[in-house]
Write a protein that holds these residues in place. Structure first.
Motif, PDB file in Angstrom:
ATOM      1  N   MET A   1       0.809  -1.214   0.000  1.00 34.35           N
ATOM      2  CA  MET A   1       0.000   0.000   0.000  1.00 34.35           C
ATOM      3  C   MET A   1       0.844   1.266   0.000  1.00 34.35           C
ATOM      4  SD  MET A   1      -2.990  -1.025  -0.380  1.00 34.35           S
ATOM      5  CE  MET A   1      -3.712   0.589  -0.200  1.00 34.35           C
ATOM      6  N   PRO A   2       1.895   1.377   0.773  1.00 37.06           N
ATOM      7  CA  PRO A   2       2.729   2.589   0.690  1.00 37.06           C
ATOM      8  C   PRO A   2       3.356   2.794  -0.690  1.00 37.06           C
ATOM      9  CG  PRO A   2       3.167   1.423   2.734  1.00 37.06           C
ATOM     10  CD  PRO A   2       2.315   0.506   1.900  1.00 37.06           C
ATOM     11  N   VAL A   3       3.754   1.689  -1.325  1.00 32.18           N
ATOM     12  CA  VAL A   3       4.353   1.805  -2.677  1.00 32.18           C
ATOM     13  C   VAL A   3       3.326   2.376  -3.649  1.00 32.18           C
ATOM     14  CG1 VAL A   3       5.405   0.532  -4.571  1.00 32.18           C
ATOM     15  CG2 VAL A   3       5.929  -0.099  -2.205  1.00 32.18           C
ATOM     16  N   LEU A   4       2.108   1.831  -3.625  1.00 32.26           N
ATOM     17  CA  LEU A   4       1.066   2.330  -4.532  1.00 32.26           C
ATOM     18  C   LEU A   4       0.695   3.770  -4.206  1.00 32.26           C
ATOM     19  CD1 LEU A   4      -1.270  -0.821  -4.657  1.00 32.26           C
ATOM     20  CD2 LEU A   4       0.461  -0.112  -6.324  1.00 32.26           C
ATOM     21  N   SER A   5       0.757   4.148  -2.953  1.00 32.45           N
ATOM     22  CA  SER A   5       0.441   5.523  -2.579  1.00 32.45           C
ATOM     23  C   SER A   5       1.465   6.495  -3.151  1.00 32.45           C
ATOM     24  CB  SER A   5       0.380   5.654  -1.045  1.00 32.45           C
ATOM     25  OG  SER A   5      -0.635   4.829  -0.509  1.00 32.45           O
ATOM     26  N   VAL A   6       2.751   6.129  -3.072  1.00 30.56           N
ATOM     27  CA  VAL A   6       3.788   6.993  -3.652  1.00 30.56           C
ATOM     28  C   VAL A   6       3.585   7.140  -5.161  1.00 30.56           C
ATOM     29  CG1 VAL A   6       6.264   7.213  -4.088  1.00 30.56           C
ATOM     30  CG2 VAL A   6       5.438   6.481  -1.838  1.00 30.56           C
ATOM     31  N   ILE A   7       3.266   6.039  -5.856  1.00 29.73           N
ATOM     32  CA  ILE A   7       3.034   6.098  -7.301  1.00 29.73           C
ATOM     33  C   ILE A   7       1.808   6.968  -7.597  1.00 29.73           C
ATOM     34  CG2 ILE A   7       2.437   4.719  -9.325  1.00 29.73           C
ATOM     35  CD1 ILE A   7       4.029   2.414  -8.136  1.00 29.73           C
ATOM     36  N   ALA A   8       0.758   6.845  -6.789  1.00 28.71           N
ATOM     37  CA  ALA A   8      -0.441   7.658  -7.013  1.00 28.71           C
ATOM     38  C   ALA A   8      -0.142   9.140  -6.819  1.00 28.71           C
ATOM     39  CB  ALA A   8      -1.557   7.203  -6.066  1.00 28.71           C
ATOM     40  N   PHE A   9       0.658   9.482  -5.813  1.00 34.32           N
ATOM     41  CA  PHE A   9       1.018  10.892  -5.599  1.00 34.32           C
ATOM     42  C   PHE A   9       1.835  11.431  -6.795  1.00 34.32           C
ATOM     43  CE2 PHE A   9       0.345  10.076  -0.926  1.00 34.32           C
ATOM     44  CZ  PHE A   9      -0.698  10.981  -0.785  1.00 34.32           C
TER      45      PHE A   9
ATOM     46  N   PRO B   1       9.852  25.716 -11.307  1.00 28.58           N
ATOM     47  CA  PRO B   1      11.188  25.841 -11.913  1.00 28.58           C
ATOM     48  C   PRO B   1      11.869  24.479 -12.025  1.00 28.58           C
ATOM     49  CG  PRO B   1      10.844  27.488 -10.194  1.00 28.58           C
ATOM     50  CD  PRO B   1       9.699  26.539 -10.093  1.00 28.58           C
ATOM     51  N   ASP B   2      12.900  24.473 -12.829  1.00 25.17           N
ATOM     52  CA  ASP B   2      13.580  23.213 -13.089  1.00 25.17           C
ATOM     53  C   ASP B   2      14.249  22.657 -11.833  1.00 25.17           C
ATOM     54  OD1 ASP B   2      12.785  23.203 -15.696  1.00 25.17           O
ATOM     55  OD2 ASP B   2      14.645  24.068 -16.487  1.00 25.17           O
ATOM     56  N   TRP B   3      14.827  23.547 -10.959  1.00 26.91           N
ATOM     57  CA  TRP B   3      15.500  23.030  -9.768  1.00 26.91           C
ATOM     58  C   TRP B   3      14.511  22.377  -8.808  1.00 26.91           C
ATOM     59  CZ3 TRP B   3      14.106  24.819  -4.977  1.00 26.91           C
ATOM     60  CH2 TRP B   3      13.372  26.017  -4.929  1.00 26.91           C
ATOM     61  N   LEU B   4      13.298  22.979  -8.724  1.00 27.83           N
ATOM     62  CA  LEU B   4      12.282  22.393  -7.858  1.00 27.83           C
ATOM     63  C   LEU B   4      11.729  21.098  -8.476  1.00 27.83           C
ATOM     64  CD1 LEU B   4      10.627  22.568  -5.298  1.00 27.83           C
ATOM     65  CD2 LEU B   4       9.011  24.076  -6.500  1.00 27.83           C
ATOM     66  N   ARG B   5      11.631  21.079  -9.797  1.00 30.54           N
ATOM     67  CA  ARG B   5      11.155  19.857 -10.480  1.00 30.54           C
ATOM     68  C   ARG B   5      12.100  18.689 -10.216  1.00 30.54           C
ATOM     69  NH1 ARG B   5      12.800  17.705 -15.133  1.00 30.54           N
ATOM     70  NH2 ARG B   5      14.001  19.589 -15.633  1.00 30.54           N
ATOM     71  N   ILE B   6      13.416  18.962 -10.291  1.00 36.90           N
ATOM     72  CA  ILE B   6      14.392  17.909 -10.046  1.00 36.90           C
ATOM     73  C   ILE B   6      14.353  17.472  -8.588  1.00 36.90           C
ATOM     74  CG2 ILE B   6      16.857  17.375 -10.066  1.00 36.90           C
ATOM     75  CD1 ILE B   6      17.132  19.292 -12.424  1.00 36.90           C
ATOM     76  N   LEU B   7      14.179  18.441  -7.675  1.00 38.87           N
ATOM     77  CA  LEU B   7      14.118  18.114  -6.255  1.00 38.87           C
ATOM     78  C   LEU B   7      12.900  17.237  -5.945  1.00 38.87           C
ATOM     79  CD1 LEU B   7      15.442  18.550  -3.489  1.00 38.87           C
ATOM     80  CD2 LEU B   7      13.993  20.594  -3.207  1.00 38.87           C
ATOM     81  N   LEU B   8      11.759  17.569  -6.528  1.00 32.93           N
ATOM     82  CA  LEU B   8      10.565  16.754  -6.327  1.00 32.93           C
ATOM     83  C   LEU B   8      10.750  15.348  -6.896  1.00 32.93           C
ATOM     84  CD1 LEU B   8       7.726  19.336  -7.119  1.00 32.93           C
ATOM     85  CD2 LEU B   8       8.337  18.381  -4.879  1.00 32.93           C
ATOM     86  N   LEU B   9      11.405  15.264  -8.050  1.00 28.61           N
ATOM     87  CA  LEU B   9      11.640  13.958  -8.657  1.00 28.61           C
ATOM     88  C   LEU B   9      12.516  13.095  -7.758  1.00 28.61           C
ATOM     89  CD1 LEU B   9      11.141  12.214 -11.161  1.00 28.61           C
ATOM     90  CD2 LEU B   9      13.197  13.203 -12.181  1.00 28.61           C
ATOM     91  N   ILE B  10      13.550  13.729  -7.112  1.00 31.50           N
ATOM     92  CA  ILE B  10      14.417  12.974  -6.208  1.00 31.50           C
ATOM     93  C   ILE B  10      13.648  12.545  -4.968  1.00 31.50           C
ATOM     94  CG2 ILE B  10      16.458  13.155  -4.743  1.00 31.50           C
ATOM     95  CD1 ILE B  10      17.675  15.030  -6.822  1.00 31.50           C
TER      96      ILE B  10
ATOM     97  N   ALA C   1      11.505   9.581  -5.802  1.00 33.31           N
ATOM     98  CA  ALA C   1      12.334   8.386  -5.960  1.00 33.31           C
ATOM     99  C   ALA C   1      12.795   7.850  -4.602  1.00 33.31           C
ATOM    100  CB  ALA C   1      13.539   8.702  -6.847  1.00 33.31           C
ATOM    101  N   GLY C   2      13.170   8.762  -3.663  1.00 32.87           N
ATOM    102  CA  GLY C   2      13.582   8.309  -2.344  1.00 32.87           C
ATOM    103  C   GLY C   2      12.429   7.670  -1.579  1.00 32.87           C
TER     104      GLY C   2
END
Length: 884
Positions: free
Chosen positions: A43-51, A65-74, A77-78
């Motif tokens: 369930m936590p895995v599916l929740s992260v994918i849904a978010f 901005p691009d720096w915030l986009r990259i930060l959100l992507l990291i 992933a974490g």
């Protein structure tokens, strides 16, 4: 844990089916237990994918901005990696756990599954029997085991039902992604697009207009640019964008597939016009009035790209317009009157607009100055099915100076977009007009000499002067001589292009007049009337003009047929006319009426097609002119071979009759029993004995001595020697037949199998004659005659097929168009010139018929030998036996 070696115990040892059932249920139970362990940490895995999906579809990544986009992507992933840590404790359930789950979920008391593998604590006979009875009773309860579905009890792990938050957020984000401002899953992996501000006060009307030749309707673009897939449009379509409203001039951009941006300019007639304002007008009013004027932007779409205006975007996929394809449908051929007939196939995406044949000479002189341009040959293309069509066009190019020269023909097709397609070239001699009058052919040659190169006018003048050296011998008509002299004067005085063309046209009219007289003038008027009507149909002329041109065509047709009929009144009947291929005046009238009715009813395509067919028919008419030159020489040679074959047939017929007469007389001598006949003579074995063993017809009866031939006084031995002497004649006929076959091969004709069969039968008959055997020789000679007749019919068929391209015309406007099978228009056999080989209605006696005739003669001799009492009957029988 129970050992596998102890599995077959208790009731399982006596009931194998029960053991297999329990094994299957255990496997299902272990799978259910595994999923009960898997689902809570999943369930936590599916929740992260849904978010992540919700953030992408809401457009979060493209709006930051691009720096915030990259930060959100990291961060996503974490979080995803952290949620995977609980999966380390997963393990495969044991059999004992599966057994307990089966017993608990099926409500089985006393552990009926586990007890099957347990052992009693005290191993006594009574205890073992009691334990076995207990296992049997417990086994009866295992028959209806059910593992059920996984029961992960997620609520115990999520007491506050937070799992509903990502689910609701995911559904809402997916609905938002379908809007124009929705995001994409790829937004987190690519840079954010340039922000475009949309002015809601601006109104955009955009549409794409395909070319008219495609036959497709215009495509209207949606106001919000919500099209997801690229819009497929034909190449060279027109894009129109109309922008109205707003306070500033809106920029319209077409972005190509390679990223290059192109501004679409405003149409000239829609630009805001600033009128001359007086000094009292306010200067601030002009920009406001410009903003209120609607502007139209237009461009041609030739490649893929996207339209961008006021924050909206439409993508286009341009469908390329392929070049047309055209090819020959068979080889070009010559019509009877010299017209060039070309069959072709054409293919294009949206239809071919125009096609023609490009005709250029094979051998050209760069320094030559031709008087006329290259010939024009327009192909008739059906309008209704111009995308994939076949057609046949016949044009008369005999008047062009290139007629008779080697040319290279290439078919060229052009579509509405201006693209062209070409066929592989084909080389041939351009058909020329067949002149049967040598003087007319010489005049046409003079014209051709200086028409191909005006510098050769002195050579043409020399040719004209050579024709008039001895006019009293070469020019029988004074009119022709005067025409040649006037043409010579024109040739000497011709200066300039117009004068040279007038001289060339004058020479051509002289040649036609010498050849056909008024018939050539009528044929030219008919051709002009057909061309005028075809041009009118092609440009959709009004009905009044069509009716006028149809009247002119009828008059030209009537004049041509009248001249043609007058010419044929004194002409000999052609040997290749057939009633089935007769074209009558009423047939032509019916075709012209149909052309007029189709044109007036609006079906111009069918009318043009029928007119083209009428023109082809007229080009294939034969004017009944006497053939000369090479064809006359070929006909003379063919006539000689026919006469030679007729002589062989007559000689073979006479030889067979002579052989038959000698054989009959020899048989008469044998039946009379002449002393010079041996007992072992082979001819005696061929005679049929009577009922009493005596020869038939021992008495011939009284025959008159009048009309007796010398062979009547010959003995049997002399008759036999006479038969042997006939072998030389038979061998000579066989040799003549072999020479005939050789001559036919030299003429390009293939001797039929009948001639070969006849030669073999002749050789067999010669061998029989050499042995003095008359009856087999007669039978072989009869078969040889039949084979000769069959070979003669095959030879005549080949000659008729060679002349099939020539048609004949009869009087009263009837025109023949093909092989006629030796019949007149009423279906009666024509009178043939030369030997008559017979037809299929004449039957040659075969071997059975000859035997039957011999039996009839033997019966007559037998009746006459019985000395009939009536004098009249005896004379009748004697007349029947008269074989002289």
């Amino acid at each position: 844990m129970t050992s596998p070696s102890r599995q077959k115990k208790g009731a399982f040892a006596f009931r194998p089916s029960l053991a297999r059932l329990v094994t299957t249920k255990r496997l299902l139970a272990r799978i259910v237990l595994f999923f009960e362990q898997l689902l809570p940490p999943l369930m936590p895995v599916l929740s992260v994918i849904a978010f992540y999906l919700s953030a992408s579809w809401f457009g979060l990544f493209r709006s930051v901005p691009d720096w915030l986009r990259i930060l959100l992507l990291i961060a996503f992933a974490g979080a995803f990696l952290v949620t995977l840590l609980p999966f380390r404790t997963l393990r495969w359930p044991r059999i004992a756990e599966a057994d307990r789950m089966l017993e608990e979920r099926n409500g089985l008391p006393h552990q009926p599954v586990t007890v099957q593998e347990d052992e009693p604590a005290f191993d006594t006979p009574f205890g073992r029997a009691l334990w076995r009875e207990h296992q049997t009773r417990m086994a009866e309860k295992i028959a209806a085991l059910d593992a059920g579905l996984p029961r992960p009890d997620i609520a115990a792990h999520d007491r506050f039902a937070l799992r509903a938050v990502p689910a609701l957020l995911l559904v809402t984000a997916f609905g938002y992604s379908l809007s124009i401002n929705g995001g994409s899953i790829r937004d987190a992996l690519q840079a954010a697009p340039e922000q475009v501000v949309s002015d809601p006060a601006v109104r955009i009307d955009a549409w794409v207009t395909p070319p008219s030749y495609t036959g497709r309707a215009p495509i209207y673009l949606t106001a919000d640019g919500s099209e997801q897939a690229p819009i497929g449009i034909p190449q060279f379509s027109g894009l129109t964008v109309r922008v109205s409203g707003g306070k500033t001039a809106e920029k319209v951009v077409f972005r190509k597939a390679n990223g290059e941006a192109q501004d679409i300019s405003v149409q000239a007639d829609t630009k805001p016009q600033q009128t001359a304002a007086s000094g009292s007008e306010q200067p601030t009013a002009a920009p406001a009035s410009q903003a209120l004027v609607a502007q139209t932007h237009m461009m041609k779409l030739q490649e893929n790209g996207a339209l961008e205006v006021n924050g909206r975007r439409w993508s286009f996929e341009v469908l390329p317009d392929k070049a047309p394809e055209i090819a020959f449908d068979g080889l070009p051929k010559r019509s009877v009157n010299g017209a060039l007939e070309i069959a072709f196939t054409v293919k294009d995406d949206y239809g071919v607009q125009e096609a023609h044949a490009e005709i250029v000479p094979v051998e050209t002189d760069p320094t030559a100055t031709p008087l006329y341009p290259l010939p024009e040959y327009r192909l008739d293309i059906p309008r209704r099915n111009a995308r994939d069509a076949k057609g046949v066009t016949s044009r008369n190019l005999t008047e062009h100076p290139l007629a008779g020269k080697r040319v290279r023909i290439t078919l060229v097709a052009k579509d509405a977009a201006g693209q062209t397609g070409r066929s592989p070239p084909y080389e041939m001699a351009l058909p020329s007009r067949p002149f049967n009058e040598p003087l007319a052919a010489a005049v046409a040659e003079e014209r051709q000499v200086f028409a191909l190169d005006t510098r050769k006018m002195p050579q043409a003048i020399a040719l004209n002067e050579a024709l008039t050296i001895r006019p009293e011998e070469t020019i029988p008509k004074l009119t022709n001589y005067l025409l040649l002299e006037s043409a010579l004067a024109r040739m000497k005085l011709a200066r300039g292009e117009d004068a040279l063309k007038d001289t060339a046209q004058y020479l051509w009219e002289i040649a036609l007049g010498m050849e056909d007289g008024d018939l050539s003038l009528a044929e030219r008027k008919l051709r002009e009337a057909q061309q005028n009507l075809a041009d009118a149909l092609d440009r959709n002329a009004p009905d009044a003009e069509i009716k006028k041109l149809m009247d002119e065509l009828r008059k030209a047709m009537q004049d041509y047929m009248t001249e043609l009929a007058q010419r044929m009144q004194n002409a000999p009947m052609q040997p290749n006319q057939n009633a089935q291929n007769i074209l009558r005046q009423q047939d032509l009238e019916r075709m012209m009426d149909q052309i007029e009715n189709l044109a007036r009813s609006g079906n111009r395509d069918a009318a043009q097609q029928m007119l083209s067919e009428l023109q082809r028919m007229m080009n294939n008419l034969q004017a009944g002119r006497p053939q000369r030159g090479q064809q006359s020489q070929e006909n003379s040679e063919a006539r000689k071979q026919i006469d030679k074959l007729g002589e062989i047939l007559r000689d073979q017929q006479k030889l067979m009759e002579q052989t038959f007469r000698l054989d009959q007389q020899l048989r008469d001598r044998m039946q009379r029993g002449e002393p010079d006949m041996g007992e072992n003579d082979p001819l005696l074995d061929e005679m049929n004995p009577g009922e009493n063993g005596e020869p038939q017809d021992q008495q011939q009866g009284q025959q008159g001595k009048e009309g007796q031939q010398p062979s009547d006084q010959m003995t049997a031995e002399q008759l036999r020697e006479a038969l042997k002497h006939l072998r030389a004649q038979q061998d000579a006929l066989g040799k003549q037949l072999g020479e005939l076959q050789k001559s036919l091969g030299e003429m390009g004709m293939k001797p039929g199998p009948g001639f070969g069969q006849a030669q073999r039968e002749m050789e067999g008959a010669g061998r029989e004659l050499g042995q003095g055997r008359g009856q087999p020789a007669v039978e072989g000679q009869g078969r040889a005659l039949e084979a000769l007749r069959q070979g003669a019919r095959d030879m005549m068929n080949q000659m008729m097929q060679a002349q099939q391209g020539q048609q004949g015309q009869g009087p009263n406007g009837q025109v023949g168009q093909g092989d006629q099978n030796g019949r007149d228009p009423l279906g009666r056999p024509r009178r043939t010139q030369g030997p008559d080989f017979g037809d299929n209605s004449v039957k040659v006696p075969d071997e059975i018929d000859v035997q039957r005739a011999r039996e009839i003669l033997d019966a007559i001799r037998e009746k006459l030998g019985n000395n009939p009492p009536q004098e009249m009957e005896r004379r009748y029988l004697e007349r029947l036996l008269d074989i002289q």
